[in-house]
Design a protein around this motif. Sequence first.
Motif, short mmCIF file in Angstrom:
data_model
loop_
_atom_site.label_atom_id
_atom_site.label_comp_id
_atom_site.label_asym_id
_atom_site.label_seq_id
_atom_site.Cartn_x
_atom_site.Cartn_y
_atom_site.Cartn_z
N LEU A 12 -42.65 46.33 1.37
CA LEU A 12 -41.38 46.22 2.10
C LEU A 12 -40.82 47.60 2.42
O LEU A 12 -40.29 47.82 3.51
CB LEU A 12 -40.38 45.41 1.28
CG LEU A 12 -39.00 45.20 1.94
CD1 LEU A 12 -39.14 44.45 3.26
CD2 LEU A 12 -38.08 44.43 0.99
N CYS A 23 -35.10 47.56 -1.71
CA CYS A 23 -36.19 46.64 -1.38
C CYS A 23 -36.35 45.57 -2.46
O CYS A 23 -36.56 44.38 -2.15
CB CYS A 23 -37.50 47.41 -1.21
SG CYS A 23 -37.57 48.40 0.29
N LYS A 25 -34.05 44.48 -4.50
CA LYS A 25 -32.91 43.56 -4.41
C LYS A 25 -33.08 42.58 -3.26
O LYS A 25 -32.81 41.38 -3.40
CB LYS A 25 -31.62 44.36 -4.23
CG LYS A 25 -30.38 43.49 -4.22
CD LYS A 25 -29.11 44.34 -4.13
CE LYS A 25 -27.87 43.44 -4.13
NZ LYS A 25 -26.63 44.24 -4.01
N ALA A 26 -33.54 43.10 -2.13
CA ALA A 26 -33.74 42.25 -0.95
C ALA A 26 -34.77 41.16 -1.23
O ALA A 26 -34.60 40.00 -0.83
CB ALA A 26 -34.17 43.09 0.24
N LEU A 27 -35.84 41.52 -1.92
CA LEU A 27 -36.88 40.54 -2.25
C LEU A 27 -36.39 39.50 -3.23
O LEU A 27 -36.75 38.32 -3.14
CB LEU A 27 -38.11 41.27 -2.80
CG LEU A 27 -38.92 42.06 -1.76
CD1 LEU A 27 -39.86 43.04 -2.42
CD2 LEU A 27 -39.70 41.09 -0.87
N LYS A 28 -35.55 39.91 -4.16
CA LYS A 28 -34.97 38.95 -5.09
C LYS A 28 -34.05 37.98 -4.37
O LYS A 28 -34.04 36.78 -4.64
CB LYS A 28 -34.21 39.69 -6.20
CG LYS A 28 -35.12 40.31 -7.26
CD LYS A 28 -34.31 40.90 -8.40
CE LYS A 28 -35.22 41.40 -9.52
NZ LYS A 28 -34.45 41.96 -10.66
N GLU A 29 -33.27 38.52 -3.44
CA GLU A 29 -32.33 37.69 -2.68
C GLU A 29 -33.04 36.68 -1.79
O GLU A 29 -32.49 35.63 -1.46
CB GLU A 29 -31.42 38.58 -1.82
CG GLU A 29 -30.44 39.43 -2.60
CD GLU A 29 -29.32 38.62 -3.22
OE1 GLU A 29 -29.02 37.53 -2.69
OE2 GLU A 29 -28.76 39.05 -4.24
N THR A 30 -34.26 37.01 -1.38
CA THR A 30 -35.00 36.15 -0.45
C THR A 30 -36.23 35.52 -1.08
O THR A 30 -37.12 35.04 -0.39
CB THR A 30 -35.43 36.95 0.79
OG1 THR A 30 -36.22 38.08 0.37
CG2 THR A 30 -34.22 37.46 1.57
N LYS A 36 -38.03 37.77 5.53
CA LYS A 36 -36.61 37.52 5.28
C LYS A 36 -35.95 38.71 4.59
O LYS A 36 -34.80 39.03 4.86
CB LYS A 36 -36.44 36.24 4.44
CG LYS A 36 -36.76 34.96 5.19
CD LYS A 36 -36.55 33.74 4.30
CE LYS A 36 -36.86 32.46 5.06
NZ LYS A 36 -36.70 31.26 4.19
N ALA A 37 -36.71 39.37 3.72
CA ALA A 37 -36.18 40.54 3.02
C ALA A 37 -35.91 41.68 3.99
O ALA A 37 -34.89 42.38 3.89
CB ALA A 37 -37.15 41.00 1.94
N TRP A 40 -32.82 40.84 5.80
CA TRP A 40 -31.68 41.02 4.90
C TRP A 40 -31.27 42.49 4.86
O TRP A 40 -30.08 42.82 4.92
CB TRP A 40 -32.06 40.53 3.50
CG TRP A 40 -30.94 40.52 2.49
CD1 TRP A 40 -30.09 39.49 2.23
CD2 TRP A 40 -30.56 41.60 1.61
NE1 TRP A 40 -29.20 39.85 1.24
CE2 TRP A 40 -29.46 41.14 0.84
CE3 TRP A 40 -31.03 42.88 1.40
CZ2 TRP A 40 -28.83 41.93 -0.11
CZ3 TRP A 40 -30.41 43.68 0.46
CH2 TRP A 40 -29.33 43.21 -0.29
#
Length: 219
Positions: A12, A23, A25-30, A36-37, A40
């Motif tokens: 990412l 990155c 955090k974005a992957l955890k959120e998605t 999607k990350a 985000w």
Amino acid sequence: MAEISAKLVKELRDKTGAGMMDCKKALKETEGDIAKAAEWLRQKGITSAEKKAGRVAAEGLVGSYIHTGGRVGVLVEVNCETDFVARREEFQDLVRNIAMQVAACPNVEYVKVEDIPAELSQREKDIEMGRDDLAGKPDNIKEKIVVGRIEKRLKELSLMDQPYIRDQSISVEELVKQTISLLGENIQVRRFTRYVLGEGIEKEESNFAEEVAAQMGSK
């Protein structure tokens, strides 16, 4: 969900230029979804490529590529912020690869979709609206189909939307963003010109059989 792997975070980061923690955090959120990350991160304004996009890029290089046999040639201008980065091997590689990309994509006419004239978009819409396969469909359905077709057609004309010839998993735009992340400067593909040997010249058509017959008769 399972722990986000370092490999996924790096993938990412390479794609977006964002920091490692952002990155992750974005992957955890998605839930680990790369696409999607990346979206985000863009929504949060975190990607480094997005942050640098507004900075002035007036240095750079004009690069060239001549295809084997000398029948196709390309000139491309790629800009960066400083002469120091312009001299970096990574930047010069990017310019060469983009020139090669243009040579390999004969249908590409513009750097990005935003560069395509409105009248061309309208002409494409008029053509699509008149196609036989849309006859009898409700106007709202027809409009959605036409919009999708036009978006696809315009992307076919855009260099930045092409799959990168050396790595089909990323686009040319993503390749540029990766280089922005690597070199830390705004990089913009400004313009390009493709030369095709003999293009635009009216060639005299000859009948080979008649030429042979004429030559035989003159002996």
